[in-house]
Scaffold this active site. Structure first.
Site, PDB file in Angstrom:
ATOM      1  N   CYS A  59      35.907  -9.384  31.264  1.00  0.00           N
ATOM      2  CA  CYS A  59      36.595 -10.648  30.742  1.00  0.00           C
ATOM      3  C   CYS A  59      36.287 -11.831  31.608  1.00  0.00           C
ATOM      4  O   CYS A  59      36.023 -12.854  31.018  1.00  0.00           O
ATOM      5  CB  CYS A  59      38.051 -10.281  30.882  1.00  0.00           C
ATOM      6  SG  CYS A  59      38.618  -8.994  29.711  1.00  0.00           S
ATOM      7  N   CYS A  69      40.347  -7.230  34.242  1.00  0.00           N
ATOM      8  CA  CYS A  69      38.936  -6.925  33.814  1.00  0.00           C
ATOM      9  C   CYS A  69      37.762  -7.818  34.072  1.00  0.00           C
ATOM     10  O   CYS A  69      37.854  -9.046  33.887  1.00  0.00           O
ATOM     11  CB  CYS A  69      39.199  -7.064  31.872  1.00  0.00           C
ATOM     12  SG  CYS A  69      37.970  -6.979  30.997  1.00  0.00           S
TER      13      CYS A  69
END
Length: 107
Positions: A35, A32
């Protein structure tokens, strides 16, 4: 201040729900991109406010049960738990100032 502790499905209840102070859980995954953008911001906030708010992270690929039980469908998702209850949910990467503003009640 130490790095942000990883939490698992197995220790989520004892680490997060039974904590005596509010806990922010960063639901994330290796793949991600957003993230990875939010991780250093959380580390800064942890260094600045770790005495008031506990910061932990949970890899959603390795620990699918807890994110599913709190309806975490997009990541990064930042959940704040206080007294065993989910009290705030922030979905998506945000700049530090925006995160600090959203978390002001707990910092």
């Amino acid at each position: 201040m130490a790095d942000i502790q990883a939490v698992t499905d197995a220790d989520f209840e004892s680490t997060v729900l039974k904590s005596d102070k509010p806990v922010l859980v960063d639901f994330w995954a290796e793949w991600c991109g957003p993230c990875r953008q939010v991780a250093p911001i959380l580390e800064e906030l942890n260094a600045e406010h770790g005495e008031k708010l506990t910061f932990v992270k949970m890899n959603v690929d390795e620990n699918p049960a807890t994110p599913a039980s709190y309806r975490v469908t997009g990541i990064p998702t930042l959940n704040v738990y206080s007294g065993g209850e989910l009290v705030k949910q922030i979905v998506g990467a945000k700049p530090k100032a925006a995160l600090a503003k959203e978390l002001a009640d707990y910092l």
